[in-house]
Motif scaffolding. Structure first.
Motif, PDB file in Angstrom:
ATOM      1  N   TRP A  24      93.621 -67.653  44.806  1.00  0.00           N
ATOM      2  CA  TRP A  24      92.222 -67.424  44.441  1.00  0.00           C
ATOM      3  C   TRP A  24      91.982 -67.558  42.942  1.00  0.00           C
ATOM      4  CZ3 TRP A  24      88.987 -68.433  47.915  1.00  0.00           C
ATOM      5  CH2 TRP A  24      89.237 -68.137  49.254  1.00  0.00           C
ATOM      6  N   PRO A  25      92.864 -67.093  42.068  1.00  0.00           N
ATOM      7  CA  PRO A  25      92.652 -67.357  40.641  1.00  0.00           C
ATOM      8  C   PRO A  25      92.629 -68.860  40.305  1.00  0.00           C
ATOM      9  CG  PRO A  25      94.179 -65.544  40.874  1.00  0.00           C
ATOM     10  CD  PRO A  25      93.955 -66.109  42.255  1.00  0.00           C
ATOM     11  N   THR A  26      93.425 -69.648  41.014  1.00  0.00           N
ATOM     12  CA  THR A  26      93.425 -71.087  40.760  1.00  0.00           C
ATOM     13  C   THR A  26      92.135 -71.731  41.259  1.00  0.00           C
ATOM     14  OG1 THR A  26      95.827 -71.111  40.898  1.00  0.00           O
ATOM     15  CG2 THR A  26      94.722 -73.224  41.120  1.00  0.00           C
ATOM     16  N   ILE A  27      91.640 -71.284  42.409  1.00  0.00           N
ATOM     17  CA  ILE A  27      90.340 -71.783  42.904  1.00  0.00           C
ATOM     18  C   ILE A  27      89.242 -71.437  41.906  1.00  0.00           C
ATOM     19  CG2 ILE A  27      88.606 -71.483  44.731  1.00  0.00           C
ATOM     20  CD1 ILE A  27      91.005 -73.189  45.564  1.00  0.00           C
ATOM     21  N   LEU A  28      89.278 -70.209  41.360  1.00  0.00           N
ATOM     22  CA  LEU A  28      88.311 -69.797  40.343  1.00  0.00           C
ATOM     23  C   LEU A  28      88.401 -70.691  39.114  1.00  0.00           C
ATOM     24  CD1 LEU A  28      86.206 -67.711  39.281  1.00  0.00           C
ATOM     25  CD2 LEU A  28      88.147 -66.488  38.305  1.00  0.00           C
ATOM     26  N   LEU A  29      89.609 -71.011  38.677  1.00  0.00           N
ATOM     27  CA  LEU A  29      89.789 -71.877  37.510  1.00  0.00           C
ATOM     28  C   LEU A  29      89.184 -73.257  37.759  1.00  0.00           C
ATOM     29  CD1 LEU A  29      91.085 -72.294  34.680  1.00  0.00           C
ATOM     30  CD2 LEU A  29      93.084 -73.174  35.897  1.00  0.00           C
ATOM     31  N   LEU A  65      94.409 -66.656  33.735  1.00  0.00           N
ATOM     32  CA  LEU A  65      95.549 -66.479  32.844  1.00  0.00           C
ATOM     33  C   LEU A  65      96.151 -65.072  32.957  1.00  0.00           C
ATOM     34  CD1 LEU A  65      97.205 -68.055  30.824  1.00  0.00           C
ATOM     35  CD2 LEU A  65      95.735 -67.172  29.012  1.00  0.00           C
ATOM     36  N   LEU A  66      95.316 -64.061  33.071  1.00  0.00           N
ATOM     37  CA  LEU A  66      95.820 -62.695  33.204  1.00  0.00           C
ATOM     38  C   LEU A  66      96.583 -62.487  34.520  1.00  0.00           C
ATOM     39  CD1 LEU A  66      95.749 -60.333  31.281  1.00  0.00           C
ATOM     40  CD2 LEU A  66      93.734 -59.496  32.473  1.00  0.00           C
ATOM     41  N   PRO A  67      96.048 -62.927  35.686  1.00  0.00           N
ATOM     42  CA  PRO A  67      96.853 -62.823  36.914  1.00  0.00           C
ATOM     43  C   PRO A  67      98.155 -63.625  36.848  1.00  0.00           C
ATOM     44  CG  PRO A  67      94.568 -63.141  37.494  1.00  0.00           C
ATOM     45  CD  PRO A  67      94.666 -63.324  36.009  1.00  0.00           C
ATOM     46  N   LEU A  68      98.129 -64.785  36.221  1.00  0.00           N
ATOM     47  CA  LEU A  68      99.344 -65.576  36.072  1.00  0.00           C
ATOM     48  C   LEU A  68     100.371 -64.828  35.221  1.00  0.00           C
ATOM     49  CD1 LEU A  68     100.910 -68.269  36.423  1.00  0.00           C
ATOM     50  CD2 LEU A  68      99.825 -69.000  34.276  1.00  0.00           C
ATOM     51  N   ALA A  69      99.928 -64.252  34.107  1.00  0.00           N
ATOM     52  CA  ALA A  69     100.854 -63.502  33.244  1.00  0.00           C
ATOM     53  C   ALA A  69     101.414 -62.290  33.971  1.00  0.00           C
ATOM     54  CB  ALA A  69     100.139 -63.073  31.962  1.00  0.00           C
ATOM     55  N   MET A  70     100.593 -61.601  34.737  1.00  0.00           N
ATOM     56  CA  MET A  70     101.077 -60.440  35.496  1.00  0.00           C
ATOM     57  C   MET A  70     102.090 -60.879  36.551  1.00  0.00           C
ATOM     58  SD  MET A  70      99.733 -58.001  33.937  1.00  0.00           S
ATOM     59  CE  MET A  70     100.112 -56.622  34.974  1.00  0.00           C
ATOM     60  N   TRP A  71     101.861 -61.996  37.200  1.00  0.00           N
ATOM     61  CA  TRP A  71     102.801 -62.511  38.199  1.00  0.00           C
ATOM     62  C   TRP A  71     104.129 -62.900  37.547  1.00  0.00           C
ATOM     63  CZ3 TRP A  71     104.689 -67.601  39.060  1.00  0.00           C
ATOM     64  CH2 TRP A  71     105.375 -67.761  40.268  1.00  0.00           C
ATOM     65  N   LEU A  72     104.044 -63.521  36.385  1.00  0.00           N
ATOM     66  CA  LEU A  72     105.261 -63.959  35.699  1.00  0.00           C
ATOM     67  C   LEU A  72     106.087 -62.795  35.147  1.00  0.00           C
ATOM     68  CD1 LEU A  72     103.985 -67.086  33.747  1.00  0.00           C
ATOM     69  CD2 LEU A  72     105.592 -67.048  35.670  1.00  0.00           C
ATOM     70  N   THR A  73     105.456 -61.662  34.845  1.00  0.00           N
ATOM     71  CA  THR A  73     106.200 -60.560  34.243  1.00  0.00           C
ATOM     72  C   THR A  73     106.850 -59.638  35.263  1.00  0.00           C
ATOM     73  OG1 THR A  73     104.205 -59.186  34.106  1.00  0.00           O
ATOM     74  CG2 THR A  73     104.773 -60.518  32.167  1.00  0.00           C
ATOM     75  N   ARG A  74     106.574 -59.770  36.540  1.00  0.00           N
ATOM     76  CA  ARG A  74     107.201 -58.927  37.571  1.00  0.00           C
ATOM     77  C   ARG A  74     108.366 -59.716  38.170  1.00  0.00           C
ATOM     78  NH1 ARG A  74     105.921 -54.405  40.407  1.00  0.00           N
ATOM     79  NH2 ARG A  74     103.928 -54.313  39.351  1.00  0.00           N
ATOM     80  N   ARG A  75     109.595 -59.243  37.887  1.00  0.00           N
ATOM     81  CA  ARG A  75     110.795 -59.924  38.375  1.00  0.00           C
ATOM     82  C   ARG A  75     111.749 -58.947  39.023  1.00  0.00           C
ATOM     83  NH1 ARG A  75     112.681 -62.573  32.984  1.00  0.00           N
ATOM     84  NH2 ARG A  75     112.086 -60.498  32.376  1.00  0.00           N
ATOM     85  N   TYR A  76     112.459 -59.433  40.022  1.00  0.00           N
ATOM     86  CA  TYR A  76     113.490 -58.646  40.702  1.00  0.00           C
ATOM     87  C   TYR A  76     114.774 -59.467  40.650  1.00  0.00           C
ATOM     88  CZ  TYR A  76     109.067 -57.178  42.789  1.00  0.00           C
ATOM     89  OH  TYR A  76     107.771 -56.795  42.984  1.00  0.00           O
ATOM     90  N   THR A  77     115.853 -58.847  40.183  1.00  0.00           N
ATOM     91  CA  THR A  77     117.147 -59.516  40.126  1.00  0.00           C
ATOM     92  C   THR A  77     118.118 -58.719  40.983  1.00  0.00           C
ATOM     93  OG1 THR A  77     116.673 -60.232  37.871  1.00  0.00           O
ATOM     94  CG2 THR A  77     118.952 -60.394  38.621  1.00  0.00           C
TER      95      THR A  77
END
Length: 178
Positions: A24-29, A65-77
């Protein structure tokens, strides 16, 4: 087996939430770019064209950009010894959970997650708040791997404790006689 003889820690998997959250953020963009491209330069006053571009930039930053940054900062190793959770944009939070501690792993899937074979993996350690791997791809496989790693780690710890025990084989423990 001494601690020096332990096998080195290896990374088993690096995970993020499913990229579906960016749909949805990409559709908005795309919509913002289309509307801005269509109306830019066609408005009556120059300030209106400037306001349109500024509004489009702000909406793009907040909506994409904000949803993308939030997605990129949540990582599980997931490694052979522990699970590492990292998240946060301005304040970074890192949590670790050692497999040898033991935990309960469950998977929760909505109908949409089942279509994409993703799900939320809940790791219950007995603490107040369980740790959640939100909307990870191949959630069933992640659950299976975590169970296997926990079993291997606990078996390794048990063998190490047996080898380092101060009791000789066959010695009754805690003062009990056979």
């Amino acid at each position: 087996m001494s601690p020096a003889a332990q096998p080195p820690e290896r990374v088993v998997a690096r995970l993020r939430s499913h990229a579906r959250v960016l749909f949805w953020p990409t559709i908005l963009l795309f919509a913002v770019c289309g509307v801005t491209g269509f109306y830019s330069g066609n408005l009556a006053e120059p300030w209106q064209n400037t306001a349109l571009v500024v509004g489009a930039v702000l909406l793009s930053v907040v909506g994409w950009l904000l949803p993308l940054a939030m997605w990129l900062t949540r990582r599980y190793t997931i490694t052979t010894r522990r699970i590492i959770f990292r998240h946060g944009f301005f304040v970074r939070v890192r949590q670790e959970l050692v497999h040898s501690r033991g935990y309960d792993v469950t998977v929760r899937q909505t109908w949409l997650q089942q279509m994409w074979r993703s799900g939320t993996v809940r790791i219950d350690t007995g603490l107040e708040h369980p740790l959640l791997l939100k909307d990870v791809p191949n959630a069933d496989l992640v659950q299976q791997v975590l169970n296997d790693l926990m079993h291997e780690s606990r078996s390794f710890i048990g063998l190490t404790r047996e080898e380092t025990s101060s009791f000789a084989p066959g010695t009754p423990a805690w003062g009990r006689s056979s």
